[in-house]
Enzyme design. Sequence first.
Site, PDB file in Angstrom:
ATOM      1  N   ARG A 235     -17.157  52.558  84.776  1.00 34.54           N
ATOM      2  CA  ARG A 235     -17.133  53.567  83.626  1.00 34.54           C
ATOM      3  C   ARG A 235     -15.778  53.757  83.209  1.00 34.54           C
ATOM      4  O   ARG A 235     -15.597  54.050  81.931  1.00 34.54           O
ATOM      5  CB  ARG A 235     -17.648  54.908  84.174  1.00 34.54           C
ATOM      6  CG  ARG A 235     -19.191  55.048  84.557  1.00 34.54           C
ATOM      7  CD  ARG A 235     -19.450  56.485  84.688  1.00 34.54           C
ATOM      8  NE  ARG A 235     -20.838  56.595  85.500  1.00 34.54           N
ATOM      9  CZ  ARG A 235     -22.124  56.787  84.985  1.00 34.54           C
ATOM     10  NH1 ARG A 235     -22.232  56.579  83.689  1.00 34.54           N
ATOM     11  NH2 ARG A 235     -23.108  56.847  85.543  1.00 34.54           N
TER      12      ARG A 235
ATOM     13  N   GLU B  46     -23.450  60.388  72.238  1.00 31.81           N
ATOM     14  CA  GLU B  46     -23.979  59.368  73.306  1.00 31.81           C
ATOM     15  C   GLU B  46     -22.977  58.314  73.401  1.00 31.81           C
ATOM     16  O   GLU B  46     -22.345  57.869  72.310  1.00 31.81           O
ATOM     17  CB  GLU B  46     -25.419  59.099  72.925  1.00 31.81           C
ATOM     18  CG  GLU B  46     -26.529  59.701  73.283  1.00 31.81           C
ATOM     19  CD  GLU B  46     -26.860  59.257  74.863  1.00 31.81           C
ATOM     20  OE1 GLU B  46     -25.901  58.721  75.661  1.00 31.81           O
ATOM     21  OE2 GLU B  46     -27.944  59.198  75.243  1.00 31.81           O
ATOM     22  N   ASP B  47     -23.207  57.749  74.671  1.00 27.92           N
ATOM     23  CA  ASP B  47     -22.282  56.212  74.828  1.00 27.92           C
ATOM     24  C   ASP B  47     -23.041  55.257  74.073  1.00 27.92           C
ATOM     25  O   ASP B  47     -22.669  54.208  73.381  1.00 27.92           O
ATOM     26  CB  ASP B  47     -22.242  56.279  76.354  1.00 27.92           C
ATOM     27  CG  ASP B  47     -23.545  56.345  77.162  1.00 27.92           C
ATOM     28  OD1 ASP B  47     -24.456  56.888  76.425  1.00 27.92           O
ATOM     29  OD2 ASP B  47     -23.329  55.946  78.373  1.00 27.92           O
TER      30      ASP B  47
ATOM     31  N   ASP C 130     -21.981  52.580  82.842  1.00 30.50           N
ATOM     32  CA  ASP C 130     -21.808  52.071  84.495  1.00 30.50           C
ATOM     33  C   ASP C 130     -22.861  50.893  84.814  1.00 30.50           C
ATOM     34  O   ASP C 130     -23.896  50.752  83.895  1.00 30.50           O
ATOM     35  CB  ASP C 130     -22.005  53.038  85.203  1.00 30.50           C
ATOM     36  CG  ASP C 130     -23.535  53.397  85.227  1.00 30.50           C
ATOM     37  OD1 ASP C 130     -23.966  53.875  84.237  1.00 30.50           O
ATOM     38  OD2 ASP C 130     -24.098  53.608  86.318  1.00 30.50           O
TER      39      ASP C 130
ATOM     40  N   ASP D  68     -30.467  52.868  73.679  1.00 34.13           N
ATOM     41  CA  ASP D  68     -31.279  51.766  73.786  1.00 34.13           C
ATOM     42  C   ASP D  68     -32.444  51.814  73.327  1.00 34.13           C
ATOM     43  O   ASP D  68     -32.844  51.914  72.204  1.00 34.13           O
ATOM     44  CB  ASP D  68     -30.980  51.208  75.342  1.00 34.13           C
ATOM     45  CG  ASP D  68     -31.467  49.854  75.781  1.00 34.13           C
ATOM     46  OD1 ASP D  68     -31.983  49.281  74.726  1.00 34.13           O
ATOM     47  OD2 ASP D  68     -31.742  49.794  76.899  1.00 34.13           O
TER      48      ASP D  68
ATOM     49  N   LYS E  11     -23.646  60.791  82.448  1.00 29.27           N
ATOM     50  CA  LYS E  11     -22.040  61.047  82.363  1.00 29.27           C
ATOM     51  C   LYS E  11     -21.272  60.092  81.347  1.00 29.27           C
ATOM     52  O   LYS E  11     -20.327  59.918  81.203  1.00 29.27           O
ATOM     53  CB  LYS E  11     -21.935  60.223  83.721  1.00 29.27           C
ATOM     54  CG  LYS E  11     -22.125  61.057  85.016  1.00 29.27           C
ATOM     55  CD  LYS E  11     -21.921  60.061  86.332  1.00 29.27           C
ATOM     56  CE  LYS E  11     -22.950  60.817  87.487  1.00 29.27           C
ATOM     57  NZ  LYS E  11     -22.705  59.978  88.518  1.00 29.27           N
TER      58      LYS E  11
ATOM     59  N   PHE F 234     -27.066  43.950  78.983  1.00 26.31           N
ATOM     60  CA  PHE F 234     -26.306  45.147  79.739  1.00 26.31           C
ATOM     61  C   PHE F 234     -24.724  45.182  79.524  1.00 26.31           C
ATOM     62  O   PHE F 234     -24.087  44.326  80.035  1.00 26.31           O
ATOM     63  CB  PHE F 234     -26.795  45.039  81.146  1.00 26.31           C
ATOM     64  CG  PHE F 234     -26.628  46.271  81.716  1.00 26.31           C
ATOM     65  CD1 PHE F 234     -27.797  47.546  81.545  1.00 26.31           C
ATOM     66  CD2 PHE F 234     -25.570  46.619  82.636  1.00 26.31           C
ATOM     67  CE1 PHE F 234     -27.483  48.601  82.116  1.00 26.31           C
ATOM     68  CE2 PHE F 234     -25.424  47.946  83.165  1.00 26.31           C
ATOM     69  CZ  PHE F 234     -26.454  48.980  82.859  1.00 26.31           C
ATOM     70  N   VAL F 235     -24.321  46.230  79.108  1.00 26.84           N
ATOM     71  CA  VAL F 235     -22.855  46.401  78.763  1.00 26.84           C
ATOM     72  C   VAL F 235     -22.290  47.524  79.562  1.00 26.84           C
ATOM     73  O   VAL F 235     -23.218  48.323  80.087  1.00 26.84           O
ATOM     74  CB  VAL F 235     -22.480  46.880  77.251  1.00 26.84           C
ATOM     75  CG1 VAL F 235     -22.930  45.459  76.486  1.00 26.84           C
ATOM     76  CG2 VAL F 235     -23.324  48.009  76.832  1.00 26.84           C
TER      77      VAL F 235
HETATM   78  P1  IMP Z   1     -32.259  54.838  76.210  1.00 25.32           P
HETATM   79  O1  IMP Z   1     -32.921  56.142  76.516  1.00 25.32           O
HETATM   80  O2  IMP Z   1     -32.983  53.591  76.665  1.00 25.32           O
HETATM   81  O3  IMP Z   1     -31.728  54.898  74.994  1.00 25.32           O
HETATM   82  O4  IMP Z   1     -30.929  55.076  77.105  1.00 25.32           O
HETATM   83  C1  IMP Z   1     -30.449  55.774  78.001  1.00 25.32           C
HETATM   84  C2  IMP Z   1     -29.498  55.623  78.835  1.00 25.32           C
HETATM   85  O5  IMP Z   1     -29.507  54.592  79.334  1.00 25.32           O
HETATM   86  C3  IMP Z   1     -28.030  55.482  77.849  1.00 25.32           C
HETATM   87  O6  IMP Z   1     -27.417  56.775  77.568  1.00 25.32           O
HETATM   88  C4  IMP Z   1     -27.181  54.773  78.920  1.00 25.32           C
HETATM   89  O7  IMP Z   1     -26.649  55.825  79.815  1.00 25.32           O
HETATM   90  C5  IMP Z   1     -28.182  54.100  79.694  1.00 25.32           C
HETATM   91  N1  IMP Z   1     -27.905  52.409  79.447  1.00 25.32           N
HETATM   92  C6  IMP Z   1     -28.791  51.823  78.280  1.00 25.32           C
HETATM   93  N2  IMP Z   1     -28.384  50.525  78.114  1.00 25.32           N
HETATM   94  C7  IMP Z   1     -27.198  50.532  78.957  1.00 25.32           C
HETATM   95  C8  IMP Z   1     -26.186  49.372  79.199  1.00 25.32           C
HETATM   96  O8  IMP Z   1     -26.475  48.417  78.653  1.00 25.32           O
HETATM   97  N3  IMP Z   1     -25.257  49.694  79.965  1.00 25.32           N
HETATM   98  C9  IMP Z   1     -25.212  50.801  80.472  1.00 25.32           C
HETATM   99  N4  IMP Z   1     -26.037  52.049  80.315  1.00 25.32           N
HETATM  100  C10 IMP Z   1     -26.982  51.824  79.764  1.00 25.32           C
HETATM  101 MG    MG Z   2     -26.442  58.077  78.530  1.00 25.58          MG
END
Ligand code: IMP
Ligand code: MG
Length: 195
Positions: free
Chosen positions: A179, A113-114, A173, A117, A57, A166-167
């Site tokens: 959000r 993407e938001d 969220d 990570d 989301k 963590f943001v």
């Molecule tokens: P990734 O696969 O680790 O790159 O991250 C996948 C998803 O985790 C992102 O699209 C976010 O929805 C969530 N996410 C990662 N880091 C954060 C954060 O600091 N705050 C909130 N959501 C996060």
């Molecule tokens: Mg995401």
Amino acid sequence: MTPSAEHEPQSAAWYDDDIERVIITDTQIRERTAELAEKIDADYADSDGLLLVGLFKGAVMFMADLARAISIPLELDFMDLSSYGSATTSSGVVRVLKDLETDITGRDILVVEDIVDSGLTLTWLLKYLPTRGPKSVEVISMVRKPKAMDAGISVKYLGFDVPDEFVVGYGMDFAERYRELPFIGVLKPSVYGSA
Ligand code: IMP
Ligand code: MG
């Protein structure tokens, strides 16, 4: 609300006491989005049709603002992916909760993407989408954490690099909340403690 209300100072919001600090303001988000949209306008000027693919989301806010900032014609679609991978393994297991509704054969795809990570979800998606015959697949993310840079995840259009914290806000969220915040910030430790 009167027409002049937007020029008055914002009143206190329910989340003000939960925020330790703001990392990226709504003004910064708006200005950066306009810059990125300008690049996209130029890069895809000759495209037969740009398709923005937002990931639920978290990307919803950025997707909505980005789509309105871009000047060339585009279409929107969404995917919902859930990742069971651990950040310490290279192969994440990804489940498709909602797939694309669009036939992407021959299309220019821009994944929205938001935050990136570990990049596990994105790495999987960047292997999956090409199997459906798109013309091109690129990624735009509002923010990126240091881990993604280390892992060499290719984000062609990036809003901001953020520290490894963590943001929340602007789509992101904590336990499904925050959000709707117009900025990106860090929560007070006391908020995590009471969750
Ligand atoms: P990734 O696969 O680790 O790159 O991250 C996948 C998803 O985790 C992102 O699209 C976010 O929805 C969530 N996410 C990662 N880091 C954060 C954060 O600091 N705050 C909130 N959501 C996060
Ligand atoms: Mg995401």
